[in-house]
Each structure stands twice: as C-alpha cells, then as structure tokens.
Design a protein around this motif. Structure first.
Motif, short mmCIF file in Angstrom:
data_model
loop_
_atom_site.label_atom_id
_atom_site.label_comp_id
_atom_site.label_asym_id
_atom_site.label_seq_id
_atom_site.Cartn_x
_atom_site.Cartn_y
_atom_site.Cartn_z
N GLY A 17 3.20 -10.40 5.07
CA GLY A 17 2.21 -11.00 4.19
C GLY A 17 0.93 -11.41 4.89
O GLY A 17 -0.01 -11.84 4.24
N ALA A 71 -2.62 -10.98 6.38
CA ALA A 71 -3.67 -9.98 6.19
C ALA A 71 -4.62 -10.03 7.37
O ALA A 71 -5.70 -10.58 7.30
CB ALA A 71 -4.41 -10.24 4.90
N ARG A 81 -0.49 2.31 -9.86
CA ARG A 81 -0.49 2.10 -8.41
C ARG A 81 0.79 2.70 -7.85
O ARG A 81 1.88 2.47 -8.38
CB ARG A 81 -0.54 0.60 -8.07
CG ARG A 81 -1.72 -0.16 -8.64
CD ARG A 81 -3.04 0.19 -8.00
NE ARG A 81 -3.07 0.01 -6.57
CZ ARG A 81 -3.23 -1.18 -5.97
NH1 ARG A 81 -3.37 -2.28 -6.70
NH2 ARG A 81 -3.24 -1.27 -4.65
N MET A 138 -6.56 -9.28 2.61
CA MET A 138 -5.35 -9.04 1.79
C MET A 138 -5.56 -7.88 0.84
O MET A 138 -4.65 -7.06 0.62
CB MET A 138 -4.99 -10.31 1.03
CG MET A 138 -4.51 -11.46 1.90
SD MET A 138 -4.32 -13.01 0.99
CE MET A 138 -2.99 -12.57 -0.14
N ASN A 139 -6.76 -7.78 0.25
CA ASN A 139 -7.06 -6.67 -0.65
C ASN A 139 -7.04 -5.33 0.09
O ASN A 139 -6.55 -4.33 -0.43
CB ASN A 139 -8.42 -6.87 -1.32
CG ASN A 139 -8.40 -7.97 -2.36
OD1 ASN A 139 -7.37 -8.26 -2.96
ND2 ASN A 139 -9.54 -8.61 -2.58
N ASP A 185 -3.47 -4.39 0.69
CA ASP A 185 -2.85 -3.92 -0.55
C ASP A 185 -3.31 -2.51 -0.90
O ASP A 185 -2.51 -1.66 -1.31
CB ASP A 185 -3.18 -4.88 -1.68
CG ASP A 185 -2.53 -4.48 -3.00
OD1 ASP A 185 -1.28 -4.50 -3.08
OD2 ASP A 185 -3.26 -4.13 -3.94
N ASN A 186 -4.61 -2.24 -0.74
CA ASN A 186 -5.14 -0.91 -1.05
C ASN A 186 -4.69 0.15 -0.05
O ASN A 186 -4.62 1.34 -0.39
CB ASN A 186 -6.67 -0.95 -1.12
CG ASN A 186 -7.18 -1.73 -2.32
OD1 ASN A 186 -6.54 -1.75 -3.36
ND2 ASN A 186 -8.32 -2.38 -2.16
N LYS A 216 -1.69 0.05 1.29
CA LYS A 216 -0.28 0.25 0.99
C LYS A 216 -0.09 1.00 -0.33
O LYS A 216 0.81 1.85 -0.45
CB LYS A 216 0.42 -1.10 0.92
CG LYS A 216 1.93 -1.01 0.77
CD LYS A 216 2.56 -2.39 0.82
CE LYS A 216 4.08 -2.29 0.67
NZ LYS A 216 4.71 -3.65 0.71
N TYR A 217 -0.92 0.68 -1.32
CA TYR A 217 -0.79 1.30 -2.64
C TYR A 217 -2.09 2.02 -3.01
O TYR A 217 -3.18 1.45 -2.90
CB TYR A 217 -0.48 0.26 -3.72
CG TYR A 217 0.93 -0.30 -3.64
CD1 TYR A 217 1.97 0.34 -4.29
CD2 TYR A 217 1.19 -1.47 -2.94
CE1 TYR A 217 3.27 -0.16 -4.23
CE2 TYR A 217 2.47 -1.97 -2.87
CZ TYR A 217 3.51 -1.32 -3.51
OH TYR A 217 4.79 -1.83 -3.45
#
Length: 300
Positions: free
Chosen positions: A24, A26, A129, A208-209, A212-213, A215-216
């Motif tokens: 978690g 980032a 996603r 964090m964004n 996330d982007n 990863k997905y």
C-alpha cells in the motif's frame, strides 16, 4: 569520496527494497519493485496488438485502451465481457446499456388486442479496469465478440520520469519538513508546516494514483448493433375501448336536462343580481311613455 558515494547508493537501494515490501505504500521504490515483477512475469500472447503487452527494461508504462465495435447482440456481449473481466481479476466501473427507439407504431389486430411494434438500436458504453498484465488477453477476448471493428486505440504512456520526479519531490518534502522543525515556534512556522503537509499529502495521493494506474489498465468499450431490431409487444386495443365508452345517449341526455335546469337557475339569479338596472330602465320607459301620451293632442 567515490567509495562513500557507492556505499550510500547501496544503502539506498537496500532501504528502497525494504520499504517496497510494505503493502500500500505509494513511493518510487514500489514503482521499481513492480517494474521488476512485470519484467519477470509471463507475457501473455496478444494476437490483437503487441502494444498491449509492451515491456521495456527500466521503463514503466501506464496502459489504456479504447475499443469501438459492432456486435450481434449488445446484451449478450456485455454479459460475456463482464464475466471475462471478472475472471481476469478486473472490475467494471461503468456500464451504460440503452436502447434508442427509432420508431414506435401500434397496429390493431382485433377489437380487444393490438400489436406495438418498436424499431430500436441497442448500444452500451463501458469502462473497465483490468490488471495490466492481462490487458492483451482481455483485448483478445473482446475482439472475438466483434462483427465489425470501427476503431481501437492502445496507449502505453511512459511514466518513468514522472516516477523519478515523484521520488525527488518526496525527498524534498521530507527535507523541508526537517528544516521547518528547526524553526522557532510561531505563526509563520505553523502556516509553513501546514502548507508543507498539504503538499506532501497531495504528492502521496498522486503517487498512489500512479501505482494504481500501473497495476490496472483502463479500457473504454463502446459496442452497438449494426442494424435496427424490432420488438413486437402485445397490448390492448385502446381505440375500441375509447369508442365503447365515448357516447352514452341516456346518460348524456340526463346530464343535458340537469344542465338546462341549472342554466335557468343561473339566468334567474343573474336577473335578480341586476334588479337595480332593470328598475331604472322601467322608470325611464314609463317616463318616456307619459311624455309621448301628453304630446298627442297637439297634432289633432
């Protein structure tokens, strides 16, 4: 001096490896860890495009795709795509399925029944996603549902420099925080501390964004049917029902008689209301007749 620099570099790499194990977080170290994992992962064979599975050493890519195509049945294709996404470990963030009615006509088939005929075209706008390493596989599954492919766009944005910049900004924010801690306690220190904390939170959110982007991958899907479809819906013949109750002689005659009686009452009440005008008119008529009566002997 060079030996010290090498030692510091090795120590930094070791610390980055330790911190990246924390789920978690980032940070740029996590980006590097994910890059290593991506390069070690098995590349899925994508018969659609190699852009969906692009992997370059020491590079990080945020991948997105847009697909616009025609399918035989939008509803069935939507269900199939959603199931495939779920099986690949992804999720749907938007699904707007709707039927656009082109025409709507009603045809009477008997005194009681009618047939409602609708001509329509169904379409769906989706946003999904999916794990980045499954993007190629998803595009292959989507491609199998097409009748005609209008367009398909795949983007692989290189964010390596952005990740490095985020790392530098994190270090700068930390250094600024240390400098603020050495300041004397006053109003300016509180304001500067709050601003620095806000900037740090914003930087953490952006990091964090990016994680996330990475990863997905985001895929925008637009599907529609190539031709109009027809729906036949059995309904009641409303015209015959309207004709059945449109006119009733006995009932309407009774209402007309009652309405006529009420009309006489309203006229009588109206005459009573204007009695002063009627009285004045009667007096005037009486006076005029009297004057006319007295003038008649003059003509003899």
């Amino acid at each position: 001096m060079k030996t010290t620099y090498i030692k510091l570099s090795l120590a930094s790499i070791l610390l980055l490896g330790i911190y990246s194990c924390k789920k978690g977080e980032a940070t740029a170290s996590k980006y590097e860890l994910e890059g290593t994992a991506d390069s070690a992962a098995v590349v899925v064979s994508d018969s659609v495009s190699s852009a969906a599975t692009t992997k370059v050493k020491d590079k990080q890519f945020i991948k997105t795709a847009e697909v616009n195509m025609e399918v035989k049945d939008v509803y069935d294709a939507t269900i199939s795509i959603e199931k495939s996404i779920q099986q690949l470990g992804g999720f749907v963030t938007k699904s707007n399925l709707q039927s656009n009615v082109v025409s709507e006509d009603t045809y009477n088939t008997s005194n009681e029944n009618s047939m409602l005929v609708k001509k329509f075209q169904t379409e769906n706008t989706m946003q999904v996603r999916v794990p980045t390493d499954k993007l190629g596989e998803l595009l292959t599954l989507i491609n199998d549902k097409k009748l005609f492919l209008n367009s398909r766009i795949i983007n692989a944005e290189d964010v390596t420099a952005s990740i490095k910049y985020a790392e530098l900004e994190t270090q700068r924010n930390k250094k600024t925080n240390e400098n603020i801690a050495q300041m004397k306690v006053n109003k300016d220190k509180v304001n500067i501390g709050n601003d620095n904390m806000k900037e740090g939170n914003q930087q953490q959110l952006e990091s964090m964004n990016i994680v996330d982007n990475l990863k997905y991958s985001t895929v925008d899907i637009y599907i529609k049917e190539p031709k109009l479809r027809i729906a036949e819906i059995a309904v009641t013949n409303t015209k015959s029902i309207d004709n059945k109750y449109k006119f009733n002689f006995i009932y309407d005659a009774k209402n007309a008689f009652v309405e006529g009686f009420y009309l006489i009452q309203r006229i009588a009440v109206g005459l009573i209301t204007i009695w002063p005008i009627l009285l004045i008119a009667a007096v005037i008529m009486y006076v005029l007749r009297k004057r006319k009566y007295f003038k008649k002997p003059d003509h003899i």
